[in-house]
Design a protein around this motif. Structure first.
Motif, PDB file in Angstrom:
ATOM      1  N   HIS A 147       0.865  -1.119  -0.096  1.00 59.00           N
ATOM      2  CA  HIS A 147       0.090  -0.092  -0.109  1.00 59.00           C
ATOM      3  C   HIS A 147       0.850   1.061   0.073  1.00 59.00           C
ATOM      4  N   THR A 148       0.913   1.952  -0.993  1.00 64.79           N
ATOM      5  CA  THR A 148       1.808   3.235  -1.137  1.00 64.79           C
ATOM      6  C   THR A 148       0.990   4.279  -1.930  1.00 64.79           C
ATOM      7  N   ASN A 149       0.941   5.628  -1.477  1.00 62.85           N
ATOM      8  CA  ASN A 149       0.389   6.666  -2.061  1.00 62.85           C
ATOM      9  C   ASN A 149      -0.985   6.822  -2.458  1.00 62.85           C
ATOM     10  N   GLY A 150      -1.665   5.721  -1.641  1.00 64.95           N
ATOM     11  CA  GLY A 150      -3.181   5.794  -2.024  1.00 64.95           C
ATOM     12  C   GLY A 150      -3.473   4.488  -2.858  1.00 64.95           C
ATOM     13  N   TRP A 151      -2.600   3.741  -3.032  1.00 65.20           N
ATOM     14  CA  TRP A 151      -2.588   2.449  -4.055  1.00 65.20           C
ATOM     15  C   TRP A 151      -2.409   1.097  -3.351  1.00 65.20           C
ATOM     16  N   PHE A 152      -3.173   0.198  -3.592  1.00 64.17           N
ATOM     17  CA  PHE A 152      -2.857  -1.156  -3.277  1.00 64.17           C
ATOM     18  C   PHE A 152      -2.134  -1.827  -4.419  1.00 64.17           C
ATOM     19  N   VAL A 153      -1.134  -2.567  -4.418  1.00 67.83           N
ATOM     20  CA  VAL A 153      -0.840  -3.282  -5.355  1.00 67.83           C
ATOM     21  C   VAL A 153      -0.305  -4.747  -4.831  1.00 67.83           C
ATOM     22  N   ILE A 154      -1.262  -5.859  -5.453  1.00 65.27           N
ATOM     23  CA  ILE A 154      -1.021  -7.025  -5.107  1.00 65.27           C
ATOM     24  C   ILE A 154      -0.274  -7.834  -6.152  1.00 65.27           C
ATOM     25  N   LYS A 155       0.752  -8.409  -5.956  1.00 66.84           N
ATOM     26  CA  LYS A 155       1.675  -9.354  -6.742  1.00 66.84           C
ATOM     27  C   LYS A 155       1.296 -10.786  -6.657  1.00 66.84           C
ATOM     28  N   PHE A 156       1.018 -11.439  -7.730  1.00 66.48           N
ATOM     29  CA  PHE A 156       0.892 -12.967  -7.705  1.00 66.48           C
ATOM     30  C   PHE A 156       2.024 -13.407  -8.568  1.00 66.48           C
ATOM     31  N   ASP A 157       2.187 -14.759  -8.502  1.00 71.44           N
ATOM     32  CA  ASP A 157       3.370 -15.419  -9.310  1.00 71.44           C
ATOM     33  C   ASP A 157       3.388 -14.923 -10.563  1.00 71.44           C
ATOM     34  N   LYS A 158       2.150 -14.781 -11.394  1.00 73.09           N
ATOM     35  CA  LYS A 158       2.505 -14.064 -12.763  1.00 73.09           C
ATOM     36  C   LYS A 158       1.892 -13.010 -13.344  1.00 73.09           C
ATOM     37  N   TYR A 159       1.226 -12.282 -12.350  1.00 69.45           N
ATOM     38  CA  TYR A 159       0.896 -10.877 -12.760  1.00 69.45           C
ATOM     39  C   TYR A 159       0.576  -9.948 -11.733  1.00 69.45           C
ATOM     40  N   THR A 160       0.266  -8.926 -11.677  1.00 70.96           N
ATOM     41  CA  THR A 160       0.028  -8.121 -10.751  1.00 70.96           C
ATOM     42  C   THR A 160      -1.215  -7.218 -10.909  1.00 70.96           C
ATOM     43  N   VAL A 161      -2.044  -6.904  -9.854  1.00 70.75           N
ATOM     44  CA  VAL A 161      -3.174  -6.074  -9.888  1.00 70.75           C
ATOM     45  C   VAL A 161      -3.025  -4.855  -9.089  1.00 70.75           C
ATOM     46  N   ALA A 162      -3.689  -3.651  -9.459  1.00 67.40           N
ATOM     47  CA  ALA A 162      -3.446  -2.523  -8.565  1.00 67.40           C
ATOM     48  C   ALA A 162      -4.913  -1.796  -8.507  1.00 67.40           C
ATOM     49  N   PHE A 163      -5.073  -0.876  -7.588  1.00 64.77           N
ATOM     50  CA  PHE A 163      -6.416  -0.089  -7.562  1.00 64.77           C
ATOM     51  C   PHE A 163      -6.255   0.966  -6.319  1.00 64.77           C
ATOM     52  N   ASN A 164      -7.048   1.917  -6.463  1.00 63.11           N
ATOM     53  CA  ASN A 164      -6.849   3.082  -5.805  1.00 63.11           C
ATOM     54  C   ASN A 164      -7.759   2.935  -4.599  1.00 63.11           C
ATOM     55  N   ASP A 165      -7.306   3.786  -3.573  1.00 63.64           N
ATOM     56  CA  ASP A 165      -8.338   4.007  -2.303  1.00 63.64           C
ATOM     57  C   ASP A 165      -9.528   4.433  -2.538  1.00 63.64           C
ATOM     58  N   ASN A 166      -9.874   5.261  -3.731  1.00 62.20           N
ATOM     59  CA  ASN A 166     -11.075   5.828  -4.173  1.00 62.20           C
ATOM     60  C   ASN A 166     -11.880   4.777  -4.698  1.00 62.20           C
ATOM     61  N   GLU A 167     -11.573   3.559  -5.116  1.00 61.70           N
ATOM     62  CA  GLU A 167     -12.232   2.730  -5.856  1.00 61.70           C
ATOM     63  C   GLU A 167     -13.260   1.675  -5.040  1.00 61.70           C
ATOM     64  N   PHE A 168     -13.163   1.745  -3.666  1.00 58.05           N
ATOM     65  CA  PHE A 168     -13.825   0.964  -2.698  1.00 58.05           C
ATOM     66  C   PHE A 168     -15.381   1.023  -2.876  1.00 58.05           C
ATOM     67  N   ALA A 169     -15.906  -0.157  -3.278  1.00 54.68           N
ATOM     68  CA  ALA A 169     -17.307  -0.036  -3.361  1.00 54.68           C
ATOM     69  C   ALA A 169     -18.058  -0.464  -1.945  1.00 54.68           C
ATOM     70  N   GLU A 170     -17.404  -1.409  -1.284  1.00 56.56           N
ATOM     71  CA  GLU A 170     -17.773  -1.917   0.209  1.00 56.56           C
ATOM     72  C   GLU A 170     -16.653  -1.939   0.847  1.00 56.56           C
ATOM     73  N   GLY A 171     -16.588  -1.507   2.108  1.00 57.48           N
ATOM     74  CA  GLY A 171     -15.631  -1.608   3.095  1.00 57.48           C
ATOM     75  C   GLY A 171     -14.745  -0.165   2.934  1.00 57.48           C
ATOM     76  N   SER A 172     -13.547  -0.569   3.617  1.00 58.48           N
ATOM     77  CA  SER A 172     -12.538   0.585   3.535  1.00 58.48           C
ATOM     78  C   SER A 172     -11.081   0.387   3.378  1.00 58.48           C
TER      79      SER A 172
END
Length: 171
Positions: free
Chosen positions: A127-152
């Motif tokens: 989690h850096t600068n308002g972004w979550f970056v999640i790394k898997f073995d073959k790919y990476t996903v990223a999303f912003n703190d402003n994109e939460f539909a449920e939860g925080s």
């Protein structure tokens, strides 16, 4: 339940490229190839000017320069290229997180894919600068703190801390 709804974004693609799988290794390789090309070009030009080499050396140096420039441009525009493909595809992703699994639902032109992942398949989360970056073995996903539909973002940080132990970083 925590969920995040994501649509294509150039900023997201840049985050994925920057923090993605083996990003540092890729940058080192690019730097090595760049330095090698510069040294080879200088060698080819100097040998041709000093009449030690022939025209073939100069042509080889020019081809190396062309290769270095095209690689640089290709790498520099990689996030833009991925973003354009995502836009054309009309992709929309929903990431859901609960106590046992995370789930991704991806929809686009004529496609709906649902995938479940156990938290043990995560290599690392950042989690850096308002972004979550999640790394898997073959790919990476990223999303912003402003994109939460449920939860925080705080709930997701706590969940990732609990599930990933030492593989979750906050920068």
């Amino acid at each position: 339940m925590i969920s995040v709804k994501v649509t294509p974004s150039l900023e997201r693609e840049k985050m994925i490229w920057l923090f993605g799988k083996n990003a540092l290794k890729t940058l080192r390789r690019i730097a090595f190839v760049g330095v090698f090309c510069v040294v080879a070009i200088v060698f080819c030009v100097v040998s041709y000017v000093n009449h030690v080499g022939n025209l073939f050396n100069l042509i080889f140096g020019c081809l190396l320069l062309l290769k270095a420039v095209t690689d640089y441009l290709r790498i520099r525009h990689a996030p833009k290229t991925r973003f354009k493909k995502e836009q054309e595809y009309g992709a929309e992703k929903v990431y859901s997180f609960d106590d046992r699994f995370s789930e991704v639902i991806e929809t686009g032109k004529g496609l709906k894919v649902r995938s479940k992942y156990a938290y043990r398949t995560y290599r690392q989360a950042i989690h850096t600068n308002g972004w979550f970056v999640i790394k898997f073995d073959k790919y990476t996903v990223a999303f912003n703190d402003n994109e939460f539909a449920e939860g925080s973002p705080e709930q997701l940080k706590q969940l990732l801390r609990d599930k990933l132990k030492g593989n979750f970083e906050e920068k």
